[in-house]
Design an enzyme around this catalytic site. Structure first.
Site, short mmCIF file in Angstrom:
data_model
loop_
_atom_site.label_atom_id
_atom_site.label_comp_id
_atom_site.label_asym_id
_atom_site.label_seq_id
_atom_site.Cartn_x
_atom_site.Cartn_y
_atom_site.Cartn_z
N GLU A 190 -14.78 17.00 52.23
CA GLU A 190 -14.77 17.86 53.41
C GLU A 190 -16.17 18.41 53.69
OE1 GLU A 190 -11.66 20.61 52.27
OE2 GLU A 190 -10.13 19.36 53.21
N GLU A 269 -4.62 14.87 52.65
CA GLU A 269 -4.03 16.06 52.02
C GLU A 269 -2.90 16.56 52.91
OE1 GLU A 269 -6.86 19.09 50.89
OE2 GLU A 269 -8.11 17.68 49.79
#
Ligand SMILES: *[C@@H]1O[C@H](CO)[C@@H](O)[C@H](O)[C@H]1NC(C)=O
Ligand SMILES: *[C@@H]1O[C@H](CO)[C@@H](O)[C@H](O)[C@H]1NC(C)=O
Ligand SMILES: *[C@@H]1O[C@H](CO)[C@@H](O)[C@H](O)[C@H]1NC(C)=O
Length: 338
Positions: A190, A269
């Site tokens: 990320e 996720e």
């Protein structure tokens, strides 16, 4: 005549050896895991493949329980596990490598394979993982407190190179194409959310991945902020999101599709829950909502990793122990596994 026989025996041996090499070569060619952009899917051994994986943090578990948890993940219908690799856990001091006990990454991957689970490895250097310093070793700061983490600062890159020279060969030996179970590798995590878009750093990581893992391995990124790594189009870009009954999957993936029009859709996720902050109430997500969201994604062809599928947490029963120190035995009795 005798000479001639010897000669043809030799020829036969040579033919047989080259034949066996060719056969071996063929079978390794068949073990492949690649992206089929035109058909928006992964291809495993040439066949369309959709993964349903779950995150598990091997470094937060006692190795004695690995086998049992992996067996349960397979029994739950998963075909893959997704793991992070924490640099600071495996390299507690410069030059010191720890790969035994709960740091035995190779054993964990082998156990997953025994349970018929593929592996998606998020190799860092930064992992987040709700883990100290996102897995970065504290000793980096001892070298130079002004070191710029997660950047192309040459001091940081030198340390990353040292670590990746240890880690990536371990992963390389366990690649699906080499007979192992690792199908995909993520570097960084990320990174778009940091707001410091240092593309020299990202390109450096990509080159490391290619150098150690070869040209075929699927290298991917996970980002909802698509203005950095995803825009660069080196890593295969994926996104992450939890239960959301209000938006269609088409809309959810639209910003990614605008950058990366083709290839399999991935939710790296899928949040079946959320992390708890100390003293705030435990976060719960309704099981039916999670199940419905998962079913919707699978029907839409999304490759899903459930985050977390298995994680240990410490939960307080009864009255909240806010700012109260728990003894070891109290901790043990309130320890629940979800
Ligand atoms: C993949 O796409 C190609 C080209 O569009 C097509 O010829 C092929 O049949 C597709 N394969 C599968 C498995 O759908
Ligand atoms: C420490 O790191 C900073 C930032 O990269 C750099 O400017 C500085 O020269 C470094 N100092 C030493 C002693 O290496
Ligand atoms: C991988 O790709 C690079 C750049 O295209 C090339 O130089 C190299 O030979 C390739 N390596 C393998 C093992 O195919």
């Amino acid at each position: 005549m005798a000479r001639k026989i010897e000669y043809s025996a030799l020829l036969f041996a040579a033919w047989f050896i080259s034949f066996s090499i060719a056969v071996q070569h063929d079978s390794s060619v068949q073990r492949s895991f690649i992206i089929d952009y035109d058909n928006n899917t992964f291809l495993k051994d040439g066949q369309p493949f959709q993964y349903i994986s779950g995150s598990i943090h091997y470094f937060r578990l006692l190795p004695d329980s690995w086998d049992d948890r992996l067996a349960k993940m397979r029994a739950a219908g998963l075909n893959a596990v997704q793991i992070y690799v924490p640099w600071n856990f495996h390299m507690p001091r410069p030059g010191q490598h720890r790969f035994t006990g709960s740091a035995d990454l190779d054993l964990f991957l082998a156990l997953a394979q025994k349970h018929d689970l593929l592996a998606i490895v998020r190799a860092g250097p930064y992992i987040c993982a709700e883990w100290d310093f996102g897995g970065l070793p504290a000793w980096l700061l001892q070298r130079n407190a002004s070191i710029v983490m997660r950047s192309s600062d040459p001091q940081f890159l030198a340390a990353v190179d040292e670590w990746m020279a240890v880690l990536l060969p371990i992963i390389a030996r366990r690649l699906y194409s080499s007979g192992g179970n690792v199908i995909m590798v993520q570097l960084e995590n990320e990174y778009g959310s940091t707001g410091q878009c240092d593309l020299a750093y990202i390109r450096h990581l990509y080159q490391l991945g290619r150098r150690y893992l070869g040209n075929q391995t699927v290298l991917f990124s996970t980002d909802n902020t698509l203005t950095c790594v995803a825009k660069e189009r080196q890593f295969y870009a994926t996104i992450d999101f939890g239960v959301d009954g209000t938006r269609s999957l088409k809309d959810t993936f639209a910003p990614l599709r605008a950058l990366q029009p083709k290839g399999p859709l991935v939710n790296s996720e899928y949040y079946a829950g959320w992390l708890d902050h100390w003293s705030s109430p435990h976060v719960r997500v309704g099981a039916q909502l999670v199940a419905d969201g998962l079913a919707r994604m699978l029907a839409y062809g999304v490759n899903v990793n459930i985050y977390m599928f298995f994680g240990a947490r410490i939960s307080a029963t009864g009255t909240a122990p806010t700012r109260r120190h728990l003894s070891r035995s109290q901790l043990r009795t309130t320890m629940t596994r979800q």
